[in-house]
Design an enzyme around this catalytic site. Structure first.
Site, short mmCIF file in Angstrom:
data_model
loop_
_atom_site.label_atom_id
_atom_site.label_comp_id
_atom_site.label_asym_id
_atom_site.label_seq_id
_atom_site.Cartn_x
_atom_site.Cartn_y
_atom_site.Cartn_z
N GLY A 262 0.84 -1.18 0.00
CA GLY A 262 0.00 0.00 0.00
C GLY A 262 0.88 1.24 0.00
N VAL A 263 0.34 2.31 -0.56
CA VAL A 263 1.10 3.55 -0.65
C VAL A 263 1.24 4.19 0.74
CG1 VAL A 263 -0.88 5.07 -1.05
CG2 VAL A 263 1.32 5.62 -2.07
N GLY A 264 2.29 4.94 0.94
CA GLY A 264 2.44 5.68 2.19
C GLY A 264 3.85 5.59 2.74
N SER A 265 4.06 6.33 3.79
CA SER A 265 5.40 6.38 4.37
C SER A 265 5.78 5.04 4.99
CB SER A 265 5.46 7.49 5.42
OG SER A 265 5.12 8.73 4.83
N GLU A 289 -0.27 -1.63 -7.17
CA GLU A 289 -1.01 -0.62 -7.93
C GLU A 289 -0.28 0.71 -8.06
OE1 GLU A 289 -4.72 -0.65 -5.71
OE2 GLU A 289 -4.20 1.25 -4.79
N ASN A 379 -9.69 8.20 2.95
CA ASN A 379 -9.47 8.21 1.50
C ASN A 379 -10.41 7.25 0.76
OD1 ASN A 379 -7.30 9.95 1.93
ND2 ASN A 379 -5.82 8.31 1.97
N GLY A 383 -7.14 -0.23 -3.56
CA GLY A 383 -6.92 -1.60 -4.02
C GLY A 383 -6.70 -2.58 -2.88
#
Lengths: 485, 485
Positions: A262-265, A289, A379, A383
């Site tokens: 997953g996206v993020g820091s 993704e 948000n 995905g």
């Protein structure tokens, strides 16, 4: 790979070129717009700005596959132009409007948004507005993301293409647009390796739909990632310790480890730790993704064999790093439509290990990844559902607390469930790893408390669990106590 | 289709034939047994009975893909022989033991149980015990279900085959065993039509694993379906009214309507109404996990083109009807492994319309299909998650109340979520249809109250919703009020 049609022109053929203001006038006040864009990049900018500045009394439905940037989700919100918004957002203005009930929102899985528009009833699009790096009479080349743009263009009555001069033409080298057929004649996606190419750099369309071609020159707003915290680093280290054993145990990982993050820091921090694993004989592959900064470095250092995604979620430095070396990166990096990048069939076929985060998790193994207190949208599910549900191994990694420890992210019962007990196998926090595979609900709860919860919350959670177990059946639950937490 | 190896013998080659008592002695006291069986049919009977009668101090883990019958889930429970049980049950004895905490249970999706045993960590099987209609030195032909038997046999160290003389040998004509490869080399399942055959009637195994071949002569316990209630008939009629419009609207259904129904009396009633749809030009096809009585009649009457499933959930009359005409039914009916019948990729590819029921649903569109009051297990999720999540259209049909109207099945918030708001599109009760596609949480809640709830509960639900909407964000939720419901 359509190399014979390759050109260095951004405009090919006879096109209805105009300015954004004029193009925007073709959009009805209450139109349903499907827009390109994913991970806040590759979305149209000039037409939304023209709409926002028009002073018209707009009541738009705007559909994107992933998040869009400020030109849509701030400017149009401030112009009070959006009535409905699907299916993922990341900007404060739109988030606030949704949480205050000013904008209706429905949170959908990335993999199916295209089908839901084309064959379901999510929305009936009037106009598709897309960003491109090049356009012809019946094709365009997407820019920094693909998302569900191809499906949207097929479903919409009309099409407006924004050619963005700030996006390098060479982005075409990254794209592999493969289109799913219509069920029930839909064929299996013929992708046998995560880095294979099966499509073309172009999205094709019915030329009769092309309403306008406009130009823009605005860059995507780059991501800014915070530095990993101490907790992030401990989570990453726990994660890699667990993974090191698991890849030895399961035959799925004998030769290759295929990961999604997953996206993020935190995602970036986890990726950083993977160098630990790549010392082994196994190939590391990314099938997810979004491409984040960390992946570029891993490709540069030959720690990663290839990366497949649908969007480039990069910092300013990452964007520059990519743009400066697109040809080189294109050898091992592919952008695909969201129904391929997130395909349940492919996530299963490739034996993907999914690694995603959460707002909070509960003692039963349910995950809330979208709504604070079960109510305020952050948000959207994005995905995470596609990967959690279909991965051979689904890992949820999160800090055990937030607000300096004032709030436990491990709660008795989450009141918004995005991923059920059937979806996630492993929980990782800075305190340890709970491997809940094969566990009964009571065993799961005990593991999550003892391995993952912050020690300062364990007594309260144990007390809840004991009381719940006394008065109930297979799942030890006490809704009233849970609601009082 | 292996016709050259066809034989009318139930035993072929040199086999370690023995009696069930002797065979059962090879099973350690704390063994993990994977058993065949799905929909309470096709499970082994003699060896479990021998174990139950042995007087041994057993602590077994028993894994099945679907439900087993009394020989396992009553007799072995009463002998206090089961410590763990995966992944679906339907008998009172085992249900009670699970709800009282005497047996640990983990509820899994049908499509993935095989992979979870082979590649995950659900269980590490010592012995596979399977029912067959015929056996050779390295193959057997399953009986009335396939489930995840092939995966279990591959994963187990040893194999005991029960040849059941009460099951007709001709059941082989129904079977199409296709095996998924190991990720990441797993190939797409090459099934392009729901009635196509891509495998063999046999499950193959490593001959070194074959511990014993025993005989039995006990029939599966047949299903008994109640007659449809008035509410069932109204639900069925609402369902078909909705479907009639929907198949005209979406291009997916231009030529074929492919349906899956959950098992049960309501499912049978819904099927009965489908004759209404089959007057059209479209083919009706069943692609689900169980064959119920209604499907046999529809095949007989040419109202259904074909039926694909993994199990035969038939009444005594239905069983007889099938056994009397297997050759004829085999022309249009196929039994497949559960990872093919319930494959996310195939459910998507074929554009399946999924129709399943629920224990209760909530105003947010979440579905509890397994646990009364979020706590007491009924059966398990079964395949409902596979179909709900991947279908082009997911329908949840249920009566609005139970206990003569004393309990509303539409509740503010369900405390056990099997299917999230992302999974189900349509709710149908005897009062109407709520099409929640594209709706915000508040809109969903309003539709579900006004279209689906029993009128006598609507005021209370409206009051809850109004109060919740006042104090919260995007999702109008009030956990304390919901817990007080």
């Amino acid at each position: 790979m359509a190399l014979n049609t390759r050109t260095n022109d951004r405009f090919t053929g006879t096109l209805p070129r105009t300015d954004a203001e004029t193009a925007s006038e073709a959009i009805p006040d209450d139109a349903t717009l499907c827009v390109s864009g994913f991970g806040s990049v590759g979305y149209p900018k000039a037409v939304p700005l023209a709409l926002a500045a028009s002073g018209r009394d707009l009541e738009l439905t705007i559909v994107s596959a992933g998040s869009a940037g400020d030109e849509i989700d701030t400017e149009l919100v401030e112009a009070d132009a959006i009535e409905r918004r699907y299916s993922f957002v990341s900007r404060n203005a739109i988030r606030t409007a949704i949480n205050e009930g000013d904008v209706a929102f429905s949170d959908r899985n990335v993999s199916s948004v295209g089908d839901e528009v084309q064959y379901g009833r999510l929305a009936d699009p009037d106009v598709a507005v897309v960003e491109a790096v090049a356009v012809g009479e019946d094709w365009f080349v997407p820019s920094t993301s693909i998302g569900q743009t191809a499906a949207f263009v097929e479903a919409a009555d009309r099409l407006i293409v924004e050619v963005n001069h700030a996006q390098p033409l060479e982005l075409r080298d990254l794209h592999d647009v493969y289109r799913l057929g219509k069920p029930p004649e839909r064929e299996p996606i013929p992708l046998t390796d995560p880095d294979e190419r099966i499509g073309s750099p172009r999205i094709e369309f019915d030329p009769d739909k092309l309403e306008a071609v406009v130009e823009s020159d605005r860059r995507d707003t780059p991501y800014s990632f915070r530095d990993p915290t101490a907790a992030d680093r401990t989570i990453a280290s726990n994660f890699v310790d667990f993974l090191r054993e698991e890849v030895e145990r399961s035959p799925v990982f004998d030769e290759r480890i295929t990961l999604q993050f997953g996206v993020g820091s935190l995602g970036n921090a986890l990726m950083g730790e993977l160098t630990e694993l790549s010392s082994s004989d196994r190939d590391l592959v990314y099938y997810g993704e979004v491409v984040q900064d960390g992946l570029l470095d891993m490709l540069d250092d030959d720690l990663l064999s290839s990366a497949s995604a649908t969007s480039l979620a990069l910092s300013e430095e990452g964007q520059q790093q990519l743009f400066d070396g697109i040809e080189r990166y294109a050898e091992d990096m592919v952008l695909r439509p969201g129904d391929v990048s997130n395909s349940p069939a492919l996530v299963d076929r490739f034996g993907v290990i999914a690694v995603n985060s959460a707002v909070e998790i509960d003692l039963y193994g349910n995950v809330n990844s979208t709504h604070v207190k079960g109510s305020r949208l952050i948000n959207g599910i994005g995905g995470s559902g596609d990967f959690n549900r279909n991965a051979v191994l689904s890992i949820c990694a999160l800090p055990s607390t937030l607000s300096d420890g004032d709030i436990s992210r491990i709660v008795p019962k989450t009141f918004h469930v995005d991923h059920t007990e059937h979806d996630v196998d492993i929980f990782v926090t800075e305190h340890g790893v709970a491997d809940i595979r094969g566990c009964s609900p009571l065993e799961r709860a005990e593991l999550i408390i003892e391995q993952c919860a912050d020690p300062s919350y364990r007594d309260d959670l144990r007390e809840y669990l004991e009381a719940a177990a006394e008065s109930s059946g297979h799942v030890p639950i006490d809704p009233k106590r849970a609601a009082d937490w």
